[in-house]
Design a protein around this motif. Structure first.
Motif, short mmCIF file in Angstrom:
data_model
loop_
_atom_site.label_atom_id
_atom_site.label_comp_id
_atom_site.label_asym_id
_atom_site.label_seq_id
_atom_site.Cartn_x
_atom_site.Cartn_y
_atom_site.Cartn_z
N HIS A 1 0.86 -1.21 -0.04
CA HIS A 1 -0.04 -0.04 -0.05
C HIS A 1 0.91 1.31 0.01
O HIS A 1 0.58 2.20 -0.76
CB HIS A 1 -0.87 0.08 1.32
N LEU A 2 1.72 1.39 0.84
CA LEU A 2 2.93 2.55 0.87
C LEU A 2 3.56 2.53 -0.39
O LEU A 2 3.80 3.62 -0.90
CB LEU A 2 3.77 2.28 1.93
N MET A 3 3.99 1.47 -1.20
CA MET A 3 4.77 1.51 -2.24
C MET A 3 3.83 2.14 -3.55
O MET A 3 4.11 2.98 -4.22
CB MET A 3 4.83 0.28 -2.88
N LEU A 4 2.50 1.79 -3.48
CA LEU A 4 1.26 2.39 -4.26
C LEU A 4 1.14 3.73 -4.14
O LEU A 4 1.42 4.71 -4.89
CB LEU A 4 0.09 1.52 -4.34
N ILE A 5 1.04 4.24 -2.71
CA ILE A 5 0.85 5.78 -2.69
C ILE A 5 2.18 6.44 -2.81
O ILE A 5 1.68 7.50 -3.50
CB ILE A 5 0.38 5.81 -1.00
N TYR A 6 3.04 5.96 -2.58
CA TYR A 6 4.42 6.73 -2.91
C TYR A 6 4.55 6.91 -4.33
O TYR A 6 4.96 8.00 -4.78
CB TYR A 6 5.54 6.15 -2.15
N THR A 7 4.49 5.77 -4.98
CA THR A 7 4.64 5.87 -6.42
C THR A 7 3.91 6.68 -7.09
O THR A 7 4.22 7.41 -7.89
CB THR A 7 4.74 4.34 -6.95
N ALA A 8 2.52 6.60 -6.66
CA ALA A 8 1.65 7.56 -7.30
C ALA A 8 1.75 8.87 -6.96
O ALA A 8 1.59 9.75 -8.05
CB ALA A 8 0.11 7.14 -6.91
#
Length: 183
Positions: A169-176
């Motif tokens: 989830h953190l990867m998705l949020i940070y990448t977005a």
């Protein structure tokens, strides 16, 4: 860079490899691992070398002109930010495996892995024969260096369970976040 590529292709190539693999080299030095270990992946070095050659020596700057087109530039920027996310997470995870509870070490290694090309830019300038101490990345941080530091802090907090988020989830949020801000 174009002038350096004509005068000294080897210095230009080495400088490009420092930008490509600088984060892995810098984090390896910080963790007392061999600095040349990232260059042991022949496929990555060969791919980076081919891209370097095409960018600097393709007739009529065809590769550069294609990469400068807006749709392709957006795709390449998105790919770069996804790669940056993986580099930061890899650095934090590697530091966490060696130093379990050291939040500062995890942040430093994640930051070095993700923004290493910029952080060792003064050394890269020495390789090219142009040294500008006023462009020190630690004194005047660029946007990618700042956003990588923020990512390193977030991933280190998540890794030590101070940030109650799942890793994906953190990867998705940070990448977005980084892709949207880049575009």
């Amino acid at each position: 860079a174009l002038e350096v590529s004509r005068v000294s292709p080897l210095a230009c190539w080495f400088s490009s490899m420092l930008f490509c693999f600088g984060g892995a080299v810098l984090s390896g030095i910080m963790l007392a691992e061999p600095a040349v270990a990232p260059l042991s992946n022949s496929t990555s070095v060969l791919l980076a070398s081919i891209i370097w050659y095409l960018v600097f020596y393709c007739p009529m700057d065809l590769v550069y002109c294609c990469a400068a087109l807006l749709p392709l530039r957006l795709v390449l920027s998105g790919m770069k930010e996804v790669t940056r996310t993986w580099k930061v997470l890899g650095g934090v995870t590697q530091a966490h495996s060696k130093y379990n509870d050291s939040l500062l070490v995890m942040i430093a290694i994640g930051w070095a892995r993700g923004a290493g090309g910029g952080l060792i830019s003064n050394f890269e300038q020495l390789v090219r024969g142009v040294w500008k101490p006023e462009t020190n990345e630690l004194l005047k941080m660029s946007y990618p260096t700042k956003i990588t530091l923020i990512g390193a802090v977030l991933f280190a907090l998540q890794q030590t369970h101070y940030l109650p988020l799942q890793k994906h989830h953190l990867m998705l949020i940070y990448t977005a976040f980084t892709v949207i801000n880049k575009v």
